[in-house]
Design a protein around this motif. Structure first.
Motif, PDB file in Angstrom:
ATOM      1  N   GLY A 138       0.814  -1.220   0.000  1.00 17.14           N
ATOM      2  CA  GLY A 138       0.000   0.000   0.000  1.00 17.14           C
ATOM      3  C   GLY A 138       0.843   1.264   0.000  1.00 17.14           C
ATOM      4  N   HIS A 139       2.084   1.134   0.463  1.00 19.61           N
ATOM      5  CA  HIS A 139       2.920   2.326   0.619  1.00 19.61           C
ATOM      6  C   HIS A 139       4.059   2.390  -0.397  1.00 19.61           C
ATOM      7  CE1 HIS A 139       0.478   3.054   4.076  1.00 19.61           C
ATOM      8  NE2 HIS A 139       0.683   1.791   4.414  1.00 19.61           N
ATOM      9  N   ILE A 140       3.968   1.619  -1.472  1.00 16.61           N
ATOM     10  CA  ILE A 140       4.969   1.807  -2.519  1.00 16.61           C
ATOM     11  C   ILE A 140       4.658   3.125  -3.230  1.00 16.61           C
ATOM     12  CG2 ILE A 140       5.522  -0.635  -2.874  1.00 16.61           C
ATOM     13  CD1 ILE A 140       3.789  -0.603  -5.386  1.00 16.61           C
ATOM     14  N   ARG A 148      -2.843  13.215   1.924  1.00 16.42           N
ATOM     15  CA  ARG A 148      -1.832  12.290   2.448  1.00 16.42           C
ATOM     16  C   ARG A 148      -2.410  10.923   2.793  1.00 16.42           C
ATOM     17  NH1 ARG A 148       3.051  14.445   2.789  1.00 16.42           N
ATOM     18  NH2 ARG A 148       2.995  16.673   2.363  1.00 16.42           N
ATOM     19  N   CYS A 149      -1.546   9.947   2.676  1.00 15.06           N
ATOM     20  CA  CYS A 149      -1.850   8.579   3.109  1.00 15.06           C
ATOM     21  C   CYS A 149      -1.759   8.554   4.640  1.00 15.06           C
ATOM     22  CB  CYS A 149      -0.796   7.668   2.485  1.00 15.06           C
ATOM     23  SG  CYS A 149      -0.793   5.979   3.078  1.00 15.06           S
ATOM     24  N   GLY A 150      -2.304   7.513   5.276  1.00 16.83           N
ATOM     25  CA  GLY A 150      -2.199   7.365   6.730  1.00 16.83           C
ATOM     26  C   GLY A 150      -0.758   7.373   7.225  1.00 16.83           C
ATOM     27  N   ASN A 155       2.329  10.094  -1.875  1.00 18.53           N
ATOM     28  CA  ASN A 155       2.486   9.400  -3.163  1.00 18.53           C
ATOM     29  C   ASN A 155       2.278   7.877  -3.067  1.00 18.53           C
ATOM     30  OD1 ASN A 155       4.795   8.841  -1.748  1.00 18.53           O
ATOM     31  ND2 ASN A 155       6.208   9.222  -3.430  1.00 18.53           N
ATOM     32  N   CYS A 156       1.639   7.423  -2.000  1.00 16.91           N
ATOM     33  CA  CYS A 156       1.428   5.978  -1.828  1.00 16.91           C
ATOM     34  C   CYS A 156       0.326   5.472  -2.766  1.00 16.91           C
ATOM     35  CB  CYS A 156       1.002   5.673  -0.399  1.00 16.91           C
ATOM     36  SG  CYS A 156       2.278   6.045   0.803  1.00 16.91           S
ATOM     37  N   ILE A 157       0.485   4.246  -3.214  1.00 17.58           N
ATOM     38  CA  ILE A 157      -0.508   3.669  -4.129  1.00 17.58           C
ATOM     39  C   ILE A 157      -1.847   3.439  -3.406  1.00 17.58           C
ATOM     40  CG2 ILE A 157       0.071   1.217  -3.812  1.00 17.58           C
ATOM     41  CD1 ILE A 157      -0.125   1.035  -6.952  1.00 17.58           C
TER      42      ILE A 157
HETATM   43 ZN   LIG Z   1       1.428   5.343   2.805  1.00 20.08          ZN
END
Ligand SMILES: [Zn+2]
Length: 274
Positions: A138-140, A148-150, A155-157
């Motif tokens: 998930g974080h690539i 933003r992602c958690g 830029n996380c998928i």
């Molecule tokens: Zn992430």
């Protein structure tokens, strides 16, 4: 007797002798929940826990949505009750259950739900990494999103392929439809179609990356969003040529999970893993 627990972001569920116990994950500490069950069943010898967060060697490292009263949980239950406890993250448990169900020694489980998760088994061994943090697909890095992602990055998928990501996109475009693929498909607004298209593209990318990195015999897809949209598996199969290395694809099956409760099943199998 074996006690299996699925400690998810919303619910704690336990299964022992076909009896199920359930509590909200943010209401009661995980160890207290287990101790309540031990009070009712005196012959429990092992506990297996599927945990929606980071764990390492029987210790809970990170718990975004689960109330944790004892971090060193394996040692605690050994010392106080002489019970062997095994705890792994939910995707590790899911891939163990899938491997057992499908009788595969080289398998990846890619699950799409609130988040995007991956578990991988190579020659019967779960891929864990130095700190049990491998396979965090998930974080690539994929593409920049306007939020933003958690994990803190933008830029996380997972921003593109997850229930949480869909909610953020709907909010960003000020849409009124509900956060499901079905609703996005039926919505007139062109931005809804854009979210859906981005979701599918990112899913092909994640599936192709998984296959190319791990060379699995089986890629099994599961999780709430796949369950609700099984057509996605067919779409992956028809697009995967453009996203994965061809010689690997020749001997790789891409299928949908048939398990209702992979994490809980995997938790009950944890004592047997290598
Ligand atoms: Zn992430």
């Amino acid at each position: 007797m074996n006690l299996a627990i699925d400690a998810g972001g919303t619910n704690l569920r336990a299964s022992v002798k076909n009896i199920t116990y359930r509590e909200k994950s943010n209401k009661i500490g995980l160890a207290s929940f287990i101790e309540g069950i031990l009070g009712k069943h005196k012959n429990i010898k092992t506990i297996g826990i599927s945990y929606a967060g980071q764990v390492e060697d029987g210790v809970i490292i990170d718990s975004p949505n689960i109330k944790v009263d004892i971090k060193n949980i394996k040692e605690y239950f050994k010392a106080k009750y002489d019970i062997s406890l095994f705890i792994e993250n939910d995707l590790t448990c899911a891939v163990i259950a899938e491997a057992s169900e499908l009788k595969s020694k080289n398998i990846c489980a890619l699950y799409v739900g609130t988040g995007l998760g991956l578990g991988a088994i190579d020659h019967e061994k779960v891929i864990k990494g130095n700190n049990n943090l491998s396979c965090e697909i998930g974080h690539i890095p994929y593409k920049k999103a306007p939020f933003r992602c958690g994990c803190g990055r933008d830029n996380c998928i997972e921003n593109f392929i997850s229930g949480a990501g869909i909610i953020k996109w709907i909010d960003y475009y000020n849409l009124t439809c509900s956060p499901t693929l079905e609703a996005l498909k039926n919505d007139e607004n062109p931005d809804s179609k854009k979210i859906l298209k981005e979701f599918e593209e990112a899913l092909f990318f994640a599936a192709g990356t998984t296959i190319t990195l791990f060379n699995p015999e089986i890629l099994v897809l599961g999780g709430g969003i796949i369950e609700a949209n099984p057509y996605l598996v067919g779409k992956i199969i028809s697009n995967i040529d453009n996203f994965a290395l061809k010689p690997i694809l020749k001997n790789c099956k891409i299928i949908k999970s048939e398990l209702q409760d992979a994490s809980l099943i995997g938790a009950s199998l944890l004592k047997d893993i290598k």
